[in-house]
Scaffold this motif. Structure first.
Motif, PDB file in Angstrom:
ATOM      1  N   MET A   1       0.849  -1.205   0.000  1.00  0.00           N
ATOM      2  CA  MET A   1       0.000   0.000   0.000  1.00  0.00           C
ATOM      3  C   MET A   1       0.880   1.248   0.000  1.00  0.00           C
ATOM      4  N   ALA A   2       0.502   2.220  -0.841  1.00  0.00           N
ATOM      5  CA  ALA A   2       1.298   3.448  -0.953  1.00  0.00           C
ATOM      6  C   ALA A   2       1.236   4.257   0.325  1.00  0.00           C
ATOM      7  N   GLY A   3       2.289   5.051   0.534  1.00  0.00           N
ATOM      8  CA  GLY A   3       2.346   5.913   1.706  1.00  0.00           C
ATOM      9  C   GLY A   3       1.552   7.198   1.484  1.00  0.00           C
ATOM     10  N   ILE A   4       1.858   8.207   2.275  1.00  0.00           N
ATOM     11  CA  ILE A   4       1.138   9.480   2.228  1.00  0.00           C
ATOM     12  C   ILE A   4       2.140  10.623   2.087  1.00  0.00           C
ATOM     13  N   LEU A   5       1.791  11.579   1.238  1.00  0.00           N
ATOM     14  CA  LEU A   5       2.563  12.823   1.163  1.00  0.00           C
ATOM     15  C   LEU A   5       1.838  13.862   2.008  1.00  0.00           C
ATOM     16  N   TYR A   6       2.508  14.377   3.021  1.00  0.00           N
ATOM     17  CA  TYR A   6       1.952  15.443   3.862  1.00  0.00           C
ATOM     18  C   TYR A   6       2.536  16.776   3.402  1.00  0.00           C
ATOM     19  N   VAL A   7       1.675  17.716   3.051  1.00  0.00           N
ATOM     20  CA  VAL A   7       2.111  19.060   2.665  1.00  0.00           C
ATOM     21  C   VAL A   7       1.996  19.934   3.911  1.00  0.00           C
ATOM     22  N   VAL A   8       3.148  20.297   4.470  1.00  0.00           N
ATOM     23  CA  VAL A   8       3.185  20.886   5.812  1.00  0.00           C
ATOM     24  C   VAL A   8       3.598  22.359   5.775  1.00  0.00           C
ATOM     25  N   GLY A   9       2.747  23.207   6.315  1.00  0.00           N
ATOM     26  CA  GLY A   9       3.079  24.630   6.423  1.00  0.00           C
ATOM     27  C   GLY A   9       4.045  24.868   7.572  1.00  0.00           C
ATOM     28  N   THR A  10       5.053  25.711   7.334  1.00  0.00           N
ATOM     29  CA  THR A  10       6.047  26.032   8.359  1.00  0.00           C
ATOM     30  C   THR A  10       6.014  27.525   8.672  1.00  0.00           C
ATOM     31  N   PRO A  11       6.567  27.947   9.810  1.00  0.00           N
ATOM     32  CA  PRO A  11       6.506  29.363  10.203  1.00  0.00           C
ATOM     33  C   PRO A  11       7.144  30.295   9.177  1.00  0.00           C
ATOM     34  N   SER A  27       7.495  14.392  13.156  1.00  0.00           N
ATOM     35  CA  SER A  27       8.116  13.429  14.074  1.00  0.00           C
ATOM     36  C   SER A  27       7.831  11.983  13.667  1.00  0.00           C
ATOM     37  N   ASN A  28       6.684  11.767  13.012  1.00  0.00           N
ATOM     38  CA  ASN A  28       6.253  10.394  12.726  1.00  0.00           C
ATOM     39  C   ASN A  28       6.430   9.952  11.269  1.00  0.00           C
ATOM     40  N   CYS A  29       6.699  10.883  10.360  1.00  0.00           N
ATOM     41  CA  CYS A  29       6.861  10.488   8.957  1.00  0.00           C
ATOM     42  C   CYS A  29       8.186   9.754   8.771  1.00  0.00           C
ATOM     43  N   ASP A  30       8.349   9.099   7.633  1.00  0.00           N
ATOM     44  CA  ASP A  30       9.583   8.357   7.366  1.00  0.00           C
ATOM     45  C   ASP A  30      10.720   9.267   6.924  1.00  0.00           C
ATOM     46  N   PHE A  31      10.391  10.283   6.155  1.00  0.00           N
ATOM     47  CA  PHE A  31      11.435  11.234   5.738  1.00  0.00           C
ATOM     48  C   PHE A  31      10.795  12.561   5.360  1.00  0.00           C
ATOM     49  N   ILE A  32      11.639  13.598   5.260  1.00  0.00           N
ATOM     50  CA  ILE A  32      11.183  14.962   4.970  1.00  0.00           C
ATOM     51  C   ILE A  32      11.819  15.441   3.676  1.00  0.00           C
ATOM     52  N   VAL A  67      12.285  10.098  -7.337  1.00  0.00           N
ATOM     53  CA  VAL A  67      12.806   9.312  -6.214  1.00  0.00           C
ATOM     54  C   VAL A  67      11.800   9.298  -5.065  1.00  0.00           C
ATOM     55  N   ILE A  68      11.218  10.471  -4.789  1.00  0.00           N
ATOM     56  CA  ILE A  68      10.239  10.569  -3.699  1.00  0.00           C
ATOM     57  C   ILE A  68       9.002   9.725  -4.017  1.00  0.00           C
ATOM     58  N   ILE A  69       8.537   9.782  -5.259  1.00  0.00           N
ATOM     59  CA  ILE A  69       7.369   8.997  -5.665  1.00  0.00           C
ATOM     60  C   ILE A  69       7.639   7.500  -5.481  1.00  0.00           C
ATOM     61  N   GLU A  70       8.824   7.058  -5.868  1.00  0.00           N
ATOM     62  CA  GLU A  70       9.179   5.644  -5.712  1.00  0.00           C
ATOM     63  C   GLU A  70       9.093   5.216  -4.250  1.00  0.00           C
ATOM     64  N   ARG A  71       9.602   6.061  -3.371  1.00  0.00           N
ATOM     65  CA  ARG A  71       9.582   5.721  -1.944  1.00  0.00           C
ATOM     66  C   ARG A  71       8.146   5.709  -1.403  1.00  0.00           C
ATOM     67  N   LEU A  72       7.338   6.647  -1.871  1.00  0.00           N
ATOM     68  CA  LEU A  72       5.938   6.687  -1.439  1.00  0.00           C
ATOM     69  C   LEU A  72       5.181   5.441  -1.922  1.00  0.00           C
ATOM     70  N   SER A  77       6.090   7.310   4.185  1.00  0.00           N
ATOM     71  CA  SER A  77       5.379   8.593   4.254  1.00  0.00           C
ATOM     72  C   SER A  77       6.405   9.720   4.231  1.00  0.00           C
ATOM     73  N   CYS A  78       6.006  10.815   3.592  1.00  0.00           N
ATOM     74  CA  CYS A  78       6.924  11.948   3.400  1.00  0.00           C
ATOM     75  C   CYS A  78       6.232  13.244   3.784  1.00  0.00           C
ATOM     76  N   ALA A  79       6.958  14.122   4.466  1.00  0.00           N
ATOM     77  CA  ALA A  79       6.466  15.465   4.773  1.00  0.00           C
ATOM     78  C   ALA A  79       7.186  16.448   3.860  1.00  0.00           C
TER      79      ALA A  79
END
Length: 274
Positions: A1-11, A27-32, A67-72, A77-79
């Protein structure tokens, strides 16, 4: 099953604006995937987050995106984060989210600060309808084309600009838009946050003399609802002469002012010959 891409807003300046949910996701994703790992590591260190990072920015987005798509697709999971604000808004990431959708990879938003919305909220400018235009290019031809397309825009217009480009941008805006109201918002959420409400002509003249500092959001009044003023050939000639000062040929200047005024290019060109 594919992972999740999280689109994260930063300050965009104040680290206190980073949400608890964003901390949890990072903190919980596999890589950023970070626009600049040197910037993001400061954020991670502040919140005690230790995660592997890959760089993902404008000039490597096609190769690194694959590369990111392959890992997902393998279930990781990626942030996705940019240096500041929401990724994709005047930052890399649009291609990556599209490729995720094309590969049936789930994309989740972790909302955070966004400079143009924040600036509009405190500017005192009309916010019912607006258009976000991002950064103006420094390529003269594309810059002129962009501004010319906006001459008749009635909605509030929002732009991003770097301090060293601000004087030339204000000069160009004053030339195309005339003396409209503008709010210059800088250093959002930082110690020297400031909103300067003025007019384009006053802002242009001031920043010729004062060296601007800080990242700017420019909020420009849309075209006022007024009666159309008839532009004469003499007016068009003066407008074209201003473009000549900026390095355009007579033919180019006549063509551009003809688009802007509706007068014949040949008449404007002929007036420039006199």
């Amino acid at each position: 099953m594919a992972g999740i891409l999280y689109v994260v807003g930063t300050p965009i300046g104040n680290l206190g604006d980073f949400s608890p949910r964003a901390v949890e996701v990072l903190s919980n994703c596999d890589f950023i995937a970070a626009e600049d790992t040197r910037v993001t590591i400061k954020l991670l260190n502040h919140f005690g987050i230790k995660k592997p990072m890959v760089s993902y920015y404008e000039h490597n987005r096609m190769e690194r995106g694959g590369v990111i798509i392959e890992r997902l697709l393998k279930g990781e999971s990626c942030a996705l984060v940019s240096d500041a604000g929401m990724p994709i808004i005047s930052d890399p990431g649009e291609d990556l989210t599209l490729r995720c959708h094309e590969n049936n990879i789930k994309v989740c938003a972790v909302p955070g600060p966004c400079a143009f919305v924040t600036a509009l909220a405190i500017s005192g400018m009309p916010s019912g309808r607006f258009t976000f235009e991002g950064f103006l290019t420094m390529t003269k031809q594309n810059r002129r084309k962009h501004l010319l397309e906006l001459v008749d825009e009635k909605r509030t217009m929002i732009f991003y600009e770097a301090p060293h480009k601000l004087p030339s941008t204000l000069q160009d805006m004053a030339e195309y838009f005339g003396d409209r109201k503008i709010a210059l918002v800088k250093e959002l959420t930082k110690i020297y946050e400031n909103v300067e409400r003025t007019t384009l002509f006053e802002a242009r003249d001031k920043h010729k003399e004062v060296s601007p500092k800080g990242e700017y959001v420019l909020i420009v009044e849309g075209k006022p609802e007024t009666e159309e003023v008839e532009i004469t050939l003499d007016d068009a000639k003066l407008m074209a002469q201003e473009l000549l000062k900026n390095g355009l040929s007579k033919n180019e200047a006549a063509k551009e002012i003809a688009k802007k005024t509706g007068l014949k290019k040949s008449d404007i060109y002929k007036s420039l010959q006199e």
